[in-house]
Scaffold this motif. Structure first.
Motif, short mmCIF file in Angstrom:
data_model
loop_
_atom_site.label_atom_id
_atom_site.label_comp_id
_atom_site.label_asym_id
_atom_site.label_seq_id
_atom_site.Cartn_x
_atom_site.Cartn_y
_atom_site.Cartn_z
N ALA A 108 0.83 -1.21 0.00
CA ALA A 108 0.00 0.00 0.00
C ALA A 108 0.86 1.25 0.00
O ALA A 108 0.54 2.24 -0.66
N ALA A 109 1.98 1.19 0.73
CA ALA A 109 2.90 2.33 0.75
C ALA A 109 3.47 2.58 -0.64
O ALA A 109 3.62 3.73 -1.07
N ARG A 110 3.80 1.50 -1.35
CA ARG A 110 4.30 1.65 -2.72
C ARG A 110 3.25 2.32 -3.61
O ARG A 110 3.57 3.20 -4.43
N ASP A 111 2.00 1.91 -3.46
CA ASP A 111 0.94 2.42 -4.32
C ASP A 111 0.64 3.89 -4.07
O ASP A 111 0.33 4.65 -5.00
N ILE A 112 0.74 4.31 -2.81
CA ILE A 112 0.35 5.68 -2.44
C ILE A 112 1.55 6.63 -2.42
O ILE A 112 1.38 7.84 -2.32
N SER A 113 2.77 6.11 -2.53
CA SER A 113 3.97 6.93 -2.37
C SER A 113 4.02 8.18 -3.26
O SER A 113 4.56 9.21 -2.84
N PRO A 114 3.47 8.17 -4.51
CA PRO A 114 3.51 9.40 -5.32
C PRO A 114 2.83 10.59 -4.66
O PRO A 114 3.16 11.75 -4.97
N PHE A 115 1.89 10.35 -3.74
CA PHE A 115 1.19 11.44 -3.07
C PHE A 115 2.09 12.19 -2.10
O PHE A 115 1.73 13.27 -1.62
N LEU A 116 3.27 11.62 -1.77
CA LEU A 116 4.21 12.32 -0.90
C LEU A 116 4.69 13.62 -1.53
O LEU A 116 5.10 14.55 -0.83
N ARG A 117 4.63 13.68 -2.85
CA ARG A 117 5.12 14.88 -3.55
C ARG A 117 4.26 16.11 -3.26
O ARG A 117 4.74 17.24 -3.42
N VAL A 118 3.02 15.90 -2.86
CA VAL A 118 2.13 17.03 -2.61
C VAL A 118 1.97 17.31 -1.12
O VAL A 118 1.21 18.19 -0.73
N CYS A 119 2.69 16.57 -0.28
CA CYS A 119 2.62 16.81 1.16
C CYS A 119 3.45 18.04 1.52
O CYS A 119 4.38 18.41 0.81
#
Length: 301
Positions: A108-119
């Motif tokens: 799940a972390a792999r799948d959602i990791s791109p959202f870290l760019r907008v944090c």
């Protein structure tokens, strides 16, 4: 990670080793409250009749938490979507408590990791610093790179994976070499700023390398910045690489590595919001690393 009834009396709570935070339930039951937590280590509760003590807390920890994989009380996908920063917290908890991460949670972390760019960069920076301050930093960084998470925070490091340095001085692939430097930095100094400088010490190599070719006809040295053979003609014997006499590759060379390291590192540090003092210290180490030939020389820097 223990939720206790607000009326509970906790002997020894003035001791420095015990930290107590009392909060009010925002949902009807404690079970519903615990399901909202990010990980199971933060979703543990003791009945207020349980006589709390350091000894019993240690027993509670070993029975409930220790030697078990890091899990989520609910859906890990929904949990990470709700707050992607929890991905970084996952690695930090694994690092601090020595816990393996459950396969579904890591996926799940792999799948959602791109959202870290907008944090918010402040939150990303805070978690990154905590990871660099922890133990076995190189192992956690390796895991983050394998999961595609580190690339979301510092994408400039991604080209290092599998990068063949073609060097007898540094025979390891570049990413493995970088992790070895981070590990050495933790051993000889231990500060998170030194380890971060070690992480960035070779960041410019994939961006400034050139290949050196020697013409097998006249031994003239030629350079190209591409992996493939140069589509150029030797100015001395006029042979081209498409003819019978080829240009023999002698390895990679790095032109302006120190400057490239500093320029890329400066952009990374500015993007993540590091303080001026931290940037100055880290860039000083990064700029000096080119003068050290091996991992063992890092302590001299």
């Amino acid at each position: 990670f223990v939720v206790i009834h607000s009326n509970a009396r906790i002997p020894g709570s003035k001791e420095k080793t015990i930290q107590v935070q009392v909060c009010t339930l925002t949902v009807p039951t404690i079970e519903q409250d615990l399901l909202k937590r990010d990980f199971t280590i933060n979703a543990c509760a003791l009945d207020h009749e349980f006589k709390f003590s350091c000894e019993k807390a240690e027993v509670f920890y070993h029975h409930i938490v220790a030697n078990k994989p890091l899990q989520c009380p609910g859906s890990p996908l929904h949990m990470f979507k709700d707050d992607p920063i929890r991905i970084l917290r996952m690695y930090r908890f694994s690092q601090a408590l020595g816990l393996e991460i459950e396969t579904s949670v890591r996926q799940a972390a792999r799948d959602i990791s791109p959202f870290l760019r907008v944090c918010a960069k402040e939150r990303v920076l805070a978690e990154l610093i905590k990871i660099m301050q922890g133990k076995n930093t190189s192992q956690i960084l390796r895991m983050m790179m394998e999961d595609g998470v580190l690339q979301q925070i510092i994408p400039e490091l991604a080209p290092q994976v599998g990068w063949n340095q073609e060097s007898t001085v540094c025979p390891k692939p570049l990413w493995e070499h970088t992790l070895a430097i981070v590990n050495k930095a933790q051993e000889v100094r231990g500060s998170w700023t030194t380890q971060l400088a070690a992480l960035l010490s070779n960041v410019g190599k994939p961006f400034c390398y050139q290949r050196m070719y020697v013409c097998s006809g006249c031994s003239k040295v030629l350079y190209t910045s591409h992996n493939e053979s140069p589509s150029i003609e030797c100015s001395v014997c006029h042979h081209r690489v498409t003819e019978d006499i080829k240009f023999v590759c002698s390895g990679k060379v790095y032109k302006g590595l120190m400057q490239t390291n500093c320029e890329i590192s400066s952009k990374i540090l500015n993007r993540l919001g590091f303080s001026n003092d931290d940037k100055k210290f880290i860039l000083t180490l990064v700029s000096g690393y080119e003068f050290y030939n091996s991992v063992e020389d890092w302590d001299e820097a």
